[in-house]
Design an enzyme around this catalytic site. Structure first.
Site, PDB file in Angstrom:
ATOM      1  N   ASP A  47     -43.650 -21.700 -20.623  1.00  0.00           N
ATOM      2  CA  ASP A  47     -44.638 -22.614 -21.106  1.00  0.00           C
ATOM      3  C   ASP A  47     -45.875 -22.490 -20.208  1.00  0.00           C
ATOM      4  O   ASP A  47     -46.907 -23.369 -20.210  1.00  0.00           O
ATOM      5  CB  ASP A  47     -44.232 -23.899 -21.564  1.00  0.00           C
ATOM      6  CG  ASP A  47     -43.893 -24.830 -20.510  1.00  0.00           C
ATOM      7  OD1 ASP A  47     -43.544 -24.029 -19.272  1.00  0.00           O
ATOM      8  OD2 ASP A  47     -43.214 -25.841 -20.801  1.00  0.00           O
ATOM      9  N   ASP A  86     -39.520 -20.280 -23.729  1.00  0.00           N
ATOM     10  CA  ASP A  86     -39.431 -21.737 -23.372  1.00  0.00           C
ATOM     11  C   ASP A  86     -39.750 -22.679 -24.521  1.00  0.00           C
ATOM     12  O   ASP A  86     -40.609 -22.645 -25.270  1.00  0.00           O
ATOM     13  CB  ASP A  86     -40.566 -21.884 -22.391  1.00  0.00           C
ATOM     14  CG  ASP A  86     -40.341 -22.494 -21.291  1.00  0.00           C
ATOM     15  OD1 ASP A  86     -39.105 -23.071 -20.862  1.00  0.00           O
ATOM     16  OD2 ASP A  86     -41.058 -22.733 -19.988  1.00  0.00           O
ATOM     17  N   LYS A 116     -35.053 -21.742 -23.383  1.00  0.00           N
ATOM     18  CA  LYS A 116     -35.043 -22.502 -22.297  1.00  0.00           C
ATOM     19  C   LYS A 116     -35.560 -23.972 -22.347  1.00  0.00           C
ATOM     20  O   LYS A 116     -36.401 -24.140 -23.152  1.00  0.00           O
ATOM     21  CB  LYS A 116     -35.904 -21.624 -20.891  1.00  0.00           C
ATOM     22  CG  LYS A 116     -35.858 -22.690 -19.925  1.00  0.00           C
ATOM     23  CD  LYS A 116     -36.398 -21.907 -18.449  1.00  0.00           C
ATOM     24  CE  LYS A 116     -37.631 -22.012 -18.305  1.00  0.00           C
ATOM     25  NZ  LYS A 116     -38.229 -23.351 -18.134  1.00  0.00           N
ATOM     26  N   GLU A 118     -36.186 -27.830 -20.196  1.00  0.00           N
ATOM     27  CA  GLU A 118     -36.010 -28.542 -18.921  1.00  0.00           C
ATOM     28  C   GLU A 118     -35.465 -29.542 -19.029  1.00  0.00           C
ATOM     29  O   GLU A 118     -35.288 -30.269 -19.915  1.00  0.00           O
ATOM     30  CB  GLU A 118     -37.707 -28.609 -18.538  1.00  0.00           C
ATOM     31  CG  GLU A 118     -38.637 -27.503 -18.281  1.00  0.00           C
ATOM     32  CD  GLU A 118     -39.843 -27.928 -17.841  1.00  0.00           C
ATOM     33  OE1 GLU A 118     -40.337 -29.100 -17.597  1.00  0.00           O
ATOM     34  OE2 GLU A 118     -40.783 -27.112 -17.765  1.00  0.00           O
ATOM     35  N   GLU A 185     -36.052 -24.717  -9.656  1.00  0.00           N
ATOM     36  CA  GLU A 185     -37.200 -24.614  -9.048  1.00  0.00           C
ATOM     37  C   GLU A 185     -37.715 -25.689  -8.048  1.00  0.00           C
ATOM     38  O   GLU A 185     -37.389 -26.949  -8.104  1.00  0.00           O
ATOM     39  CB  GLU A 185     -38.258 -24.880 -10.522  1.00  0.00           C
ATOM     40  CG  GLU A 185     -39.863 -24.782 -10.084  1.00  0.00           C
ATOM     41  CD  GLU A 185     -40.665 -24.556 -11.238  1.00  0.00           C
ATOM     42  OE1 GLU A 185     -40.281 -24.528 -12.472  1.00  0.00           O
ATOM     43  OE2 GLU A 185     -41.936 -24.616 -10.975  1.00  0.00           O
TER      44      GLU A 185
HETATM   45  O1  KIV Z   1     -43.052 -21.427 -17.759  1.00  0.00           O
HETATM   46  C1  KIV Z   1     -42.414 -20.703 -16.712  1.00  0.00           C
HETATM   47  O2  KIV Z   1     -42.957 -19.626 -16.526  1.00  0.00           O
HETATM   48  C2  KIV Z   1     -41.167 -21.120 -16.275  1.00  0.00           C
HETATM   49  C3  KIV Z   1     -40.891 -20.463 -15.022  1.00  0.00           C
HETATM   50  C4  KIV Z   1     -41.886 -20.736 -13.817  1.00  0.00           C
HETATM   51  C5  KIV Z   1     -39.379 -20.771 -14.559  1.00  0.00           C
HETATM   52  O3  KIV Z   1     -40.663 -22.326 -16.519  1.00  0.00           O
END
Ligand code: KIV
Length: 275
Positions: A47, A86, A116, A118, A185
């Site tokens: 994202d 994401d 993914k 968070e 991160e």
């Molecule tokens: O959105 C993204 O690119 C990320 C990475 C930096 C881990 O979450």
């Protein structure tokens, strides 16, 4: 020899075999194709799209529809790399039902291999529900940019003993929930090392030092498309200068009449040879 499609079980096995995992965030067809030709293991359609491609100040405004457009574009490059999409802000936080439906969209419409999300313990039950709906989930703890308003900025995490213990608990909870890998991160390297040793699933670091099982960088950062970058970024090219120079040479060639020349033009409408 053509390489085989990378799968979630293969990524998990890489940790057991001590093979480091290479992940990069890319957002479109040409960059995905180039990253895949270079042999990266995982393409994350992050994202960060919102900041590096769409020009938003944070990742918060990114919508599911924007993500889907870019996940589809990446998939048109037919990457052998595992494609992870994401889940943008508020696509999984409001309810488990939303989370499953939106994760499903990433797979069904976008063609992603995994998603993914968070967050640590607070999203573990959501992660479990998505995994149980047969969508592989990658976790993401430490500096989670969707919580920027809570953190009050982009800061290194794990400063106090309590915060460090909480991050270890978060990693355990995500593993327990069935996540196949966890992004760490902006975490001090000793803590990232400890987490990496405590969990069986691979950890993928960004600003988390050299002891994670893999590494991720935003392609625009490693390629030098932006000058202002965090200290953990290593720049492998200075594309900003190269691109600016190319645009500027093109502009001056057009203005001074040097481009286009006759040999760069068609004379005969039937001559398709050198399209
Ligand atoms: O959105 C993204 O690119 C990320 C990475 C930096 C881990 O979450």
């Amino acid at each position: 020899m053509e390489r085989k499609k990378i799968t979630v079980p293969k990524i998990v096995r890489m940790k057991r075999k001590g093979k480091r995992i290479v992940m990069v965030s890319t957002y479109d067809f040409p960059f995905a194709r180039l990253a895949d030709e270079a042999g990266v293991d995982i393409i994350l359609v992050g994202d960060t799209l919102g900041m590096v491609v769409l020009g938003y100040e944070t990742t918060l405004p990114v919508t599911m529809d924007e993500m889907i457009i870019h996940v589809k574009a990446v998939n048109r490059a037919k990457p052998k790399a595992l494609v992870v999409a994401d889940m943008p802000f508020m696509s999984f936080q409001a309810s488990v039902r939303d989370a499953i439906a939106n994760a499903g969209r990433m797979i069904k419409e976008g063609g992603a291999d995994a998603v993914k999300i968070e967050g640590g313990r607070c999203v573990a039950s959501t992660a479990r529900a998505i995994v149980e709906s047969k969508v592989p989930v990658m976790g993401h703890i430490g500096l989670t940019p969707q919580a920027v308003r809570v953190f009050g900025g982009y800061r290194v995490q794990g400063k106090t003993e309590n915060a460090r213990s909480a991050l270890i608990e978060d990693a355990r909870a995500l593993q327990e929930a069935g996540c196949f890998a966890i992004v760490l991160e902006a975490i001090p390297w000793p803590l990232a090392k400890q987490i990496t040793e405590e969990v069986e699933v691979p950890t993928i670091g960004i600003g988390a030092g050299p002891f994670c099982d893999g590494q991720v960088l935003v392609s625009h950062d490693l390629l030098g498309l932006y000058e202002d970058q965090p200290r953990y970024v290593r720049r492998y090219a200075d594309l900003a200068s190269i691109i600016r120079q190319a645009f500027s040479s093109y502009a001056s060639d057009v203005r001074n009449g040097d481009y286009p020349r006759i040999e760069e033009s068609y004379e005969d409408p039937e001559d398709h040879k050198n399209h």
